[in-house]
Design a protein around this motif. Structure first.
Motif, PDB file in Angstrom:
ATOM      1  N   MET A 104       4.555 114.089  53.787  1.00 40.36           N
ATOM      2  CA  MET A 104       5.266 112.969  54.392  1.00 40.36           C
ATOM      3  C   MET A 104       6.777 113.098  54.157  1.00 40.36           C
ATOM      4  SD  MET A 104       2.676 111.316  55.596  1.00 40.36           S
ATOM      5  CE  MET A 104       3.442 109.797  56.178  1.00 40.36           C
ATOM      6  N   LEU A 105       7.551 112.802  55.183  1.00 38.23           N
ATOM      7  CA  LEU A 105       9.012 112.731  55.090  1.00 38.23           C
ATOM      8  C   LEU A 105       9.394 111.271  55.238  1.00 38.23           C
ATOM      9  CD1 LEU A 105       9.901 115.656  57.542  1.00 38.23           C
ATOM     10  CD2 LEU A 105       9.631 115.785  55.061  1.00 38.23           C
ATOM     11  N   THR A 106      10.065 110.706  54.247  1.00 37.16           N
ATOM     12  CA  THR A 106      10.319 109.272  54.313  1.00 37.16           C
ATOM     13  C   THR A 106      11.640 108.872  53.694  1.00 37.16           C
ATOM     14  OG1 THR A 106       9.504 107.097  53.623  1.00 37.16           O
ATOM     15  CG2 THR A 106       9.000 108.955  52.177  1.00 37.16           C
ATOM     16  N   ALA A 107      12.296 107.910  54.325  1.00 36.45           N
ATOM     17  CA  ALA A 107      13.493 107.292  53.753  1.00 36.45           C
ATOM     18  C   ALA A 107      13.112 106.044  52.983  1.00 36.45           C
ATOM     19  CB  ALA A 107      14.486 106.950  54.858  1.00 36.45           C
ATOM     20  N   ARG A 108      11.842 105.661  53.052  1.00 37.56           N
ATOM     21  CA  ARG A 108      11.356 104.469  52.350  1.00 37.56           C
ATOM     22  C   ARG A 108      10.901 104.910  50.967  1.00 37.56           C
ATOM     23  NH1 ARG A 108       7.089 102.125  56.594  1.00 37.56           N
ATOM     24  NH2 ARG A 108       6.800 100.604  54.931  1.00 37.56           N
ATOM     25  N   ILE A 109      11.693 104.617  49.965  1.00 32.41           N
ATOM     26  CA  ILE A 109      11.463 105.175  48.630  1.00 32.41           C
ATOM     27  C   ILE A 109      10.683 104.236  47.721  1.00 32.41           C
ATOM     28  CG2 ILE A 109      13.515 106.624  48.757  1.00 32.41           C
ATOM     29  CD1 ILE A 109      14.956 104.578  46.985  1.00 32.41           C
ATOM     30  N   GLU A 110      10.297 103.066  48.235  1.00 29.49           N
ATOM     31  CA  GLU A 110       9.543 102.158  47.384  1.00 29.49           C
ATOM     32  C   GLU A 110       8.227 102.811  46.955  1.00 29.49           C
ATOM     33  OE1 GLU A 110      10.800 101.397  50.246  1.00 29.49           O
ATOM     34  OE2 GLU A 110      12.141  99.666  50.024  1.00 29.49           O
ATOM     35  N   GLU A 111       7.831 102.573  45.716  1.00 33.51           N
ATOM     36  CA  GLU A 111       6.623 103.198  45.182  1.00 33.51           C
ATOM     37  C   GLU A 111       5.404 102.878  46.027  1.00 33.51           C
ATOM     38  OE1 GLU A 111       4.101 103.493  40.990  1.00 33.51           O
ATOM     39  OE2 GLU A 111       5.662 101.987  41.236  1.00 33.51           O
ATOM     40  N   VAL A 112       5.307 101.660  46.542  1.00 35.14           N
ATOM     41  CA  VAL A 112       4.123 101.274  47.304  1.00 35.14           C
ATOM     42  C   VAL A 112       3.981 102.121  48.554  1.00 35.14           C
ATOM     43  CG1 VAL A 112       5.326  99.454  48.613  1.00 35.14           C
ATOM     44  CG2 VAL A 112       2.841  99.331  48.295  1.00 35.14           C
ATOM     45  N   ASP A 113       5.113 102.522  49.165  1.00 35.44           N
ATOM     46  CA  ASP A 113       5.050 103.346  50.361  1.00 35.44           C
ATOM     47  C   ASP A 113       4.591 104.754  50.025  1.00 35.44           C
ATOM     48  OD1 ASP A 113       6.009 101.325  52.150  1.00 35.44           O
ATOM     49  OD2 ASP A 113       7.994 101.621  51.322  1.00 35.44           O
ATOM     50  N   ARG A 114       5.084 105.312  48.917  1.00 34.79           N
ATOM     51  CA  ARG A 114       4.651 106.641  48.496  1.00 34.79           C
ATOM     52  C   ARG A 114       3.153 106.627  48.192  1.00 34.79           C
ATOM     53  NH1 ARG A 114       9.161 106.242  44.974  1.00 34.79           N
ATOM     54  NH2 ARG A 114       7.793 106.369  43.159  1.00 34.79           N
ATOM     55  N   LEU A 115       2.723 105.609  47.486  1.00 31.80           N
ATOM     56  CA  LEU A 115       1.314 105.529  47.112  1.00 31.80           C
ATOM     57  C   LEU A 115       0.424 105.364  48.327  1.00 31.80           C
ATOM     58  CD1 LEU A 115       1.516 103.270  43.930  1.00 31.80           C
ATOM     59  CD2 LEU A 115       1.297 105.746  44.051  1.00 31.80           C
ATOM     60  N   LEU A 116       0.876 104.563  49.304  1.00 34.78           N
ATOM     61  CA  LEU A 116       0.064 104.356  50.504  1.00 34.78           C
ATOM     62  C   LEU A 116      -0.154 105.668  51.226  1.00 34.78           C
ATOM     63  CD1 LEU A 116      -1.390 102.604  52.542  1.00 34.78           C
ATOM     64  CD2 LEU A 116       0.821 102.117  53.626  1.00 34.78           C
ATOM     65  N   GLY A 117       0.906 106.455  51.387  1.00 36.64           N
ATOM     66  CA  GLY A 117       0.759 107.741  52.048  1.00 36.64           C
ATOM     67  C   GLY A 117      -0.195 108.652  51.320  1.00 36.64           C
ATOM     68  N   LEU A 118      -0.110 108.686  49.999  1.00 38.46           N
ATOM     69  CA  LEU A 118      -0.995 109.540  49.214  1.00 38.46           C
ATOM     70  C   LEU A 118      -2.433 109.060  49.275  1.00 38.46           C
ATOM     71  CD1 LEU A 118       1.382 110.093  46.179  1.00 38.46           C
ATOM     72  CD2 LEU A 118       0.747 111.794  47.890  1.00 38.46           C
ATOM     73  N   GLU A 119      -2.630 107.745  49.256  1.00 34.90           N
ATOM     74  CA  GLU A 119      -3.985 107.211  49.335  1.00 34.90           C
ATOM     75  C   GLU A 119      -4.609 107.487  50.700  1.00 34.90           C
ATOM     76  OE1 GLU A 119      -5.493 106.335  46.842  1.00 34.90           O
ATOM     77  OE2 GLU A 119      -3.958 105.826  45.411  1.00 34.90           O
ATOM     78  N   LEU A 120      -3.789 107.567  51.745  1.00 33.47           N
ATOM     79  CA  LEU A 120      -4.299 107.860  53.084  1.00 33.47           C
ATOM     80  C   LEU A 120      -4.617 109.334  53.263  1.00 33.47           C
ATOM     81  CD1 LEU A 120      -1.987 105.631  55.327  1.00 33.47           C
ATOM     82  CD2 LEU A 120      -4.409 105.276  54.816  1.00 33.47           C
ATOM     83  N   GLY A 121      -4.203 110.155  52.302  1.00 31.53           N
ATOM     84  CA  GLY A 121      -4.563 111.568  52.372  1.00 31.53           C
ATOM     85  C   GLY A 121      -3.409 112.529  52.476  1.00 31.53           C
ATOM     86  N   ALA A 122      -2.164 112.064  52.277  1.00 29.88           N
ATOM     87  CA  ALA A 122      -1.036 112.994  52.265  1.00 29.88           C
ATOM     88  C   ALA A 122      -1.129 113.901  51.048  1.00 29.88           C
ATOM     89  CB  ALA A 122       0.283 112.233  52.262  1.00 29.88           C
ATOM     90  N   ASP A 123      -0.672 115.139  51.185  1.00 28.68           N
ATOM     91  CA  ASP A 123      -0.733 116.094  50.084  1.00 28.68           C
ATOM     92  C   ASP A 123       0.531 116.084  49.241  1.00 28.68           C
ATOM     93  OD1 ASP A 123      -3.292 118.002  50.615  1.00 28.68           O
ATOM     94  OD2 ASP A 123      -2.440 117.304  52.493  1.00 28.68           O
ATOM     95  N   ASP A 124       1.631 115.597  49.804  1.00 30.47           N
ATOM     96  CA  ASP A 124       2.885 115.514  49.074  1.00 30.47           C
ATOM     97  C   ASP A 124       3.833 114.646  49.902  1.00 30.47           C
ATOM     98  OD1 ASP A 124       4.802 115.895  47.136  1.00 30.47           O
ATOM     99  OD2 ASP A 124       4.799 118.084  47.252  1.00 30.47           O
ATOM    100  N   TYR A 125       4.983 114.325  49.339  1.00 32.07           N
ATOM    101  CA  TYR A 125       5.983 113.564  50.072  1.00 32.07           C
ATOM    102  C   TYR A 125       7.363 114.040  49.652  1.00 32.07           C
ATOM    103  CZ  TYR A 125       6.990 111.036  45.799  1.00 32.07           C
ATOM    104  OH  TYR A 125       7.365 110.736  44.524  1.00 32.07           O
ATOM    105  N   VAL A 126       8.324 113.915  50.566  1.00 30.17           N
ATOM    106  CA  VAL A 126       9.722 114.237  50.288  1.00 30.17           C
ATOM    107  C   VAL A 126      10.562 113.075  50.776  1.00 30.17           C
ATOM    108  CG1 VAL A 126      11.620 115.858  50.632  1.00 30.17           C
ATOM    109  CG2 VAL A 126       9.259 116.694  50.630  1.00 30.17           C
ATOM    110  N   CYS A 127      11.431 112.561  49.902  1.00 35.35           N
ATOM    111  CA  CYS A 127      12.271 111.418  50.260  1.00 35.35           C
ATOM    112  C   CYS A 127      13.597 111.885  50.859  1.00 35.35           C
ATOM    113  CB  CYS A 127      12.546 110.544  49.033  1.00 35.35           C
ATOM    114  SG  CYS A 127      11.088 109.649  48.457  1.00 35.35           S
ATOM    115  N   LYS A 128      14.017 111.210  51.928  1.00 38.07           N
ATOM    116  CA  LYS A 128      15.324 111.472  52.536  1.00 38.07           C
ATOM    117  C   LYS A 128      16.401 110.755  51.726  1.00 38.07           C
ATOM    118  CE  LYS A 128      13.486 111.650  57.262  1.00 38.07           C
ATOM    119  NZ  LYS A 128      13.547 111.050  58.603  1.00 38.07           N
ATOM    120  N   PRO A 129      17.620 111.317  51.658  1.00 36.15           N
ATOM    121  CA  PRO A 129      18.006 112.630  52.202  1.00 36.15           C
ATOM    122  C   PRO A 129      17.451 113.750  51.340  1.00 36.15           C
ATOM    123  CG  PRO A 129      19.842 111.667  51.010  1.00 36.15           C
ATOM    124  CD  PRO A 129      18.751 110.619  51.007  1.00 36.15           C
ATOM    125  N   PHE A 130      17.097 114.858  51.981  1.00 37.78           N
ATOM    126  CA  PHE A 130      16.519 115.965  51.243  1.00 37.78           C
ATOM    127  C   PHE A 130      17.225 117.269  51.604  1.00 37.78           C
ATOM    128  CE2 PHE A 130      13.652 114.987  54.889  1.00 37.78           C
ATOM    129  CZ  PHE A 130      14.016 116.035  55.714  1.00 37.78           C
TER     130      PHE A 130
END
Length: 234
Positions: free
Chosen positions: A77-103
């Motif tokens: 996942m590529l996201t500018a939304r850095i709140e923990e709940v957003d990262r966790l939601l993506g991971l719970e849905l099956g994302a393998d990793d995430y990178v926060c913008k700017p990257f």
């Protein structure tokens, strides 16, 4: 050639990522909105998808949720939304990793390589190829051995190891581990998960000191890391 799908509606960001990925030797293609991305992911799944969260027509979380019902190829996942709940939601849905913008695009390429390595190792294990993970779990008796060495786990440590090792490379939040590994969570806190993971690391390291079996992901949770072929043959 390894195919990477870049799902990003900001053309400047997409162009940079495509250039870096192609320079790294990947075949990279682009989708600028969620609907076209989902169509590509389902009809001709790439080897890995870089998926932005904020997309026109269909947001990235919805794309991931629908795609995971049909395909299990790696998704970062590529996201500018850095709140923990957003990262966790993506991971719970099956994302393998995430990178926060700017990257840094170099960081993204490095994450792509790392996730593809883990995915290849999981596929080899599933097909019986390569070197099997030397970890054996006896569900009936709550016993575990690593390289033939008994780990002498508590029941909760066994439950954690079982949950993590079923999906090597997948990042689990502490809250999700509580659900998966504990029969009764009424008297168990997320801090207890940290304590049990610490004990697990110590016992795994005693049996196989050359490999770090459980990876911590700051602010998110933990992932079980199977050894690479080179480590197994060392």
């Amino acid at each position: 050639m390894t195919r990477i799908l870049v799902v990003e509606d900001e053309q400047d960001i997409a162009s940079v990522l495509l250039d870096y990925l192609r320079h790294a030797g990947y075949e990279a293609e682009h989708a600028a909105d969620g609907r076209s991305a989902l169509k590509l992911m389902l009809e001709n799944p790439p080897d890995l998808t870089l998926l932005d969260v904020m997309l026109p027509h269909l947001d990235g979380m919805s794309v991931l949720r629908q795609a995971r019902a049909h395909t299990h190829h790696p998704v970062i996942m590529l996201t500018a939304r850095i709140e923990e709940v957003d990262r966790l939601l993506g991971l719970e849905l099956g994302a393998d990793d995430y990178v926060c913008k700017p990257f840094s695009p170099r960081e993204v390429v490095a994450r792509v390589k790392a996730v593809l390595r883990r995915s290849a190792g999981q596929a080899a294990a599933a097909s019986g190829g390569g070197d099997a993970i030397p970890l054996l779990l006896d569900d009936a008796h709550w016993r575990a051995t690593l390289n033939g060495v008994p780990l002498n786990l508590t029941r909760r440590e066994f439950g954690l190891l079982q949950a993590l090792s079923r999906h090597p490379g997948r990042i689990f939040s502490r809250a999700r581990l509580l659900e998966l590994a504990y029969d009764d969570t009424a008297d168990v806190t997320e801090r207890a998960v940290d304590s049990h993971v610490k004990n697990l690391r110590r016992k795994l390291s005693a049996a196989a000191p050359s490999h770090d079996w459980i990876r911590s992901v700051y602010g998110v949770g933990f992932a079980f890391e199977a050894p690479t072929t080179s480590e197994s043959n060392a």
